[in-house]
Design a protein around this motif. Structure first.
Motif, PDB file in Angstrom:
ATOM      1  N   LEU A  71       0.131  27.754   2.481  1.00  0.00           N
ATOM      2  CA  LEU A  71       1.275  27.197   2.724  1.00  0.00           C
ATOM      3  C   LEU A  71       1.997  27.856   3.877  1.00  0.00           C
ATOM      4  N   ASP A  72       2.526  27.276   4.594  1.00  0.00           N
ATOM      5  CA  ASP A  72       3.255  27.924   5.927  1.00  0.00           C
ATOM      6  C   ASP A  72       4.755  28.405   5.711  1.00  0.00           C
ATOM      7  N   PRO A  73       4.768  29.457   6.457  1.00  0.00           N
ATOM      8  CA  PRO A  73       6.062  29.989   6.256  1.00  0.00           C
ATOM      9  C   PRO A  73       7.395  29.204   6.901  1.00  0.00           C
ATOM     10  N   TRP A  74       8.496  29.141   6.201  1.00  0.00           N
ATOM     11  CA  TRP A  74       9.505  28.494   7.156  1.00  0.00           C
ATOM     12  C   TRP A  74       9.790  29.218   8.590  1.00  0.00           C
ATOM     13  N   PRO A  75      10.222  28.487   9.598  1.00  0.00           N
ATOM     14  CA  PRO A  75      10.175  29.155  11.128  1.00  0.00           C
ATOM     15  C   PRO A  75      10.792  30.417  10.921  1.00  0.00           C
ATOM     16  N   ASP A  76      11.790  30.656  10.273  1.00  0.00           N
ATOM     17  CA  ASP A  76      12.663  31.882  10.335  1.00  0.00           C
ATOM     18  C   ASP A  76      11.892  33.271   9.536  1.00  0.00           C
ATOM     19  N   SER A  77      10.795  33.031   8.620  1.00  0.00           N
ATOM     20  CA  SER A  77      10.542  33.776   7.604  1.00  0.00           C
ATOM     21  C   SER A  77       9.693  35.267   8.104  1.00  0.00           C
ATOM     22  N   VAL A  78       8.712  35.030   9.006  1.00  0.00           N
ATOM     23  CA  VAL A  78       8.106  36.001   9.497  1.00  0.00           C
ATOM     24  C   VAL A  78       8.956  36.993  10.363  1.00  0.00           C
ATOM     25  N   GLU A  79       9.849  36.441  11.188  1.00  0.00           N
ATOM     26  CA  GLU A  79      10.779  37.329  12.074  1.00  0.00           C
ATOM     27  C   GLU A  79      11.773  37.809  11.005  1.00  0.00           C
ATOM     28  N   GLY A  80      12.323  37.120  10.285  1.00  0.00           N
ATOM     29  CA  GLY A  80      13.182  37.797   9.161  1.00  0.00           C
ATOM     30  C   GLY A  80      12.502  38.915   8.492  1.00  0.00           C
ATOM     31  N   LEU A  81      11.323  38.832   7.728  1.00  0.00           N
ATOM     32  CA  LEU A  81      10.860  39.710   6.925  1.00  0.00           C
ATOM     33  C   LEU A  81      10.482  40.982   7.975  1.00  0.00           C
ATOM     34  N   THR A  82       9.941  40.697   9.221  1.00  0.00           N
ATOM     35  CA  THR A  82       9.560  41.825   9.924  1.00  0.00           C
ATOM     36  C   THR A  82      10.585  42.655  10.378  1.00  0.00           C
ATOM     37  N   ARG A  83      11.894  41.892  10.603  1.00  0.00           N
ATOM     38  CA  ARG A  83      12.959  43.056  11.013  1.00  0.00           C
ATOM     39  C   ARG A  83      13.543  43.485   9.781  1.00  0.00           C
ATOM     40  N   LEU A  84      13.513  43.058   8.437  1.00  0.00           N
ATOM     41  CA  LEU A  84      13.951  43.441   7.159  1.00  0.00           C
ATOM     42  C   LEU A  84      12.891  44.738   6.818  1.00  0.00           C
ATOM     43  N   LYS A  85      11.699  44.607   7.105  1.00  0.00           N
ATOM     44  CA  LYS A  85      10.732  45.612   7.059  1.00  0.00           C
ATOM     45  C   LYS A  85      11.024  47.128   7.584  1.00  0.00           C
ATOM     46  N   ARG A  86      11.599  46.918   8.503  1.00  0.00           N
ATOM     47  CA  ARG A  86      12.057  48.209   9.211  1.00  0.00           C
ATOM     48  C   ARG A  86      13.114  49.262   8.587  1.00  0.00           C
ATOM     49  N   GLN A  87      13.878  48.660   7.677  1.00  0.00           N
ATOM     50  CA  GLN A  87      14.605  49.447   6.911  1.00  0.00           C
ATOM     51  C   GLN A  87      14.545  49.469   5.391  1.00  0.00           C
ATOM     52  N   HIS A  88      13.726  48.472   5.030  1.00  0.00           N
ATOM     53  CA  HIS A  88      13.620  48.375   3.514  1.00  0.00           C
ATOM     54  C   HIS A  88      12.201  48.256   2.946  1.00  0.00           C
ATOM     55  N   VAL A  89      11.880  48.614   1.843  1.00  0.00           N
ATOM     56  CA  VAL A  89      10.589  47.918   1.331  1.00  0.00           C
ATOM     57  C   VAL A  89      10.517  46.520   1.049  1.00  0.00           C
ATOM     58  N   ILE A  90       9.699  45.820   1.348  1.00  0.00           N
ATOM     59  CA  ILE A  90       9.750  44.233   0.983  1.00  0.00           C
ATOM     60  C   ILE A  90       8.609  43.823   0.231  1.00  0.00           C
ATOM     61  N   ALA A  91       8.729  43.025  -0.788  1.00  0.00           N
ATOM     62  CA  ALA A  91       7.785  42.764  -1.453  1.00  0.00           C
ATOM     63  C   ALA A  91       7.877  41.360  -2.161  1.00  0.00           C
ATOM     64  N   THR A  92       6.854  40.743  -2.517  1.00  0.00           N
ATOM     65  CA  THR A  92       6.996  39.575  -3.456  1.00  0.00           C
ATOM     66  C   THR A  92       7.327  39.662  -4.577  1.00  0.00           C
ATOM     67  N   LEU A  93       8.155  38.768  -5.229  1.00  0.00           N
ATOM     68  CA  LEU A  93       8.234  38.780  -6.853  1.00  0.00           C
ATOM     69  C   LEU A  93       8.117  37.215  -7.222  1.00  0.00           C
ATOM     70  N   SER A  94       7.053  36.911  -7.612  1.00  0.00           N
ATOM     71  CA  SER A  94       6.607  35.509  -7.287  1.00  0.00           C
ATOM     72  C   SER A  94       5.733  35.417  -8.273  1.00  0.00           C
ATOM     73  N   ASN A  95       5.786  33.930  -9.069  1.00  0.00           N
ATOM     74  CA  ASN A  95       5.040  33.631 -10.392  1.00  0.00           C
ATOM     75  C   ASN A  95       3.738  33.315  -9.984  1.00  0.00           C
ATOM     76  N   GLY A  96       3.665  33.404  -8.543  1.00  0.00           N
ATOM     77  CA  GLY A  96       1.868  33.119  -7.904  1.00  0.00           C
ATOM     78  C   GLY A  96       1.377  34.150  -8.310  1.00  0.00           C
ATOM     79  N   ASN A  97      -0.117  34.225  -8.753  1.00  0.00           N
ATOM     80  CA  ASN A  97      -1.091  35.200  -9.263  1.00  0.00           C
ATOM     81  C   ASN A  97      -1.056  35.946  -7.833  1.00  0.00           C
ATOM     82  N   VAL A  98      -1.805  37.139  -8.019  1.00  0.00           N
ATOM     83  CA  VAL A  98      -1.815  38.109  -6.812  1.00  0.00           C
ATOM     84  C   VAL A  98      -2.816  37.638  -5.801  1.00  0.00           C
ATOM     85  N   ALA A  99      -3.810  37.002  -6.203  1.00  0.00           N
ATOM     86  CA  ALA A  99      -5.113  36.611  -5.238  1.00  0.00           C
ATOM     87  C   ALA A  99      -4.337  35.407  -4.358  1.00  0.00           C
ATOM     88  N   LEU A 100      -3.469  34.447  -4.874  1.00  0.00           N
ATOM     89  CA  LEU A 100      -2.926  33.554  -4.128  1.00  0.00           C
ATOM     90  C   LEU A 100      -1.714  34.253  -3.205  1.00  0.00           C
TER      91      LEU A 100
END
Length: 231
Positions: A98-127
């Protein structure tokens, strides 16, 4: 907010599941089915299938396996019961690409500079790992309901994420486009941020709520979330 980590719902919040699944349905099944209707119907079985696991009606089953069981039923309902096994397998893999929303990669990259960022999804790890590779999602780590053997909105998923990150729940911000997900996270003691995704279910579907008054933050994109958190 004294927040050290952000955990993200993925389907609908970070990636556009409907467009991606419909694209693969169209590619693999052609004009035999209405691809968008098929994607909507498949997603419609998402919560009921997980609820059978949550209630104990069936043992732990990961999301790929639930998607495959739902798919087998849908192919009969959509009058394509003779779809070969290899095509069915490839259709399930659509959820991995699945493709990210247009703002997702930029937003996550910026957030990652100051915070730990992680998924918390019902999707399985391999997915989730495949999806991150496909879309360039820069997670620090991948957390999944599969690790806790509890699907959201079970409290064990939210509390398990905080525990693995070695943080008290109140220092973890749950980010999601779904009010029920955020309500469950708050009940478990997490902070919450609502992302308004009006096109998650397509242009013809009723839009979701514009805000979540109970959330700590309401934003229209992950780049806005980064701005609000000073990233």
């Amino acid at each position: 907010m004294d927040v050290h980590a952000l955990v993200f719902d993925v389907f609908g919040t970070v990636v556009d599941w409907r467009t991606g699944v419909a694209r693969e349905v169209s590619r693999l099944l052609g004009d035999a089915v209405d691809a968008e209707a098929f994607a909507d119907a498949w997603r419609g079985r998402y919560v009921p299938s997980m609820n059978r696991v949550r209630s104990g009606e069936q043992p732990w089953t990961n999301l790929d396996e639930l998607h495959r069981a739902s798919l087998d039923e849908l192919l009969t309902e959509f009058w394509v019961p003779d779809t070969p096994s290899d095509v069915r397998t490839e259709l399930v893999q659509a959820w991995h690409r699945l493709d990210p929303w247009p703002d997702s990669v930029e937003g996550l990259t910026r957030l990652k500079r100051q915070h730990v960022i992680a998924t918390l999804s019902n999707g399985n790890v391999a997915l989730l790992v495949d999806m991150a590779k496909h879309g360039g999602l820069p997670w620090d780590t991948v957390l999944s309901a599969e690790l806790f053997r509890h699907y959201k909105p079970d409290a064990e998923a939210y509390l398990g994420a905080a525990q693995l990150l070695d943080l008290p729940p109140e220092q973890v911000l749950m980010v999601a486009a779904h009010l029920d997900d955020l309500a469950a996270a708050r009940a478990a003691g997490l902070r919450t941020a609502y992302v308004h995704r009006p096109r998650e279910r397509g242009d013809e579907a009723p839009p979701p709520a514009a805000t979540d008054p109970a959330a700590d933050l309401t934003v229209d994109s992950l780049t806005e979330l980064a701005e609000r958190l000073g990233a």
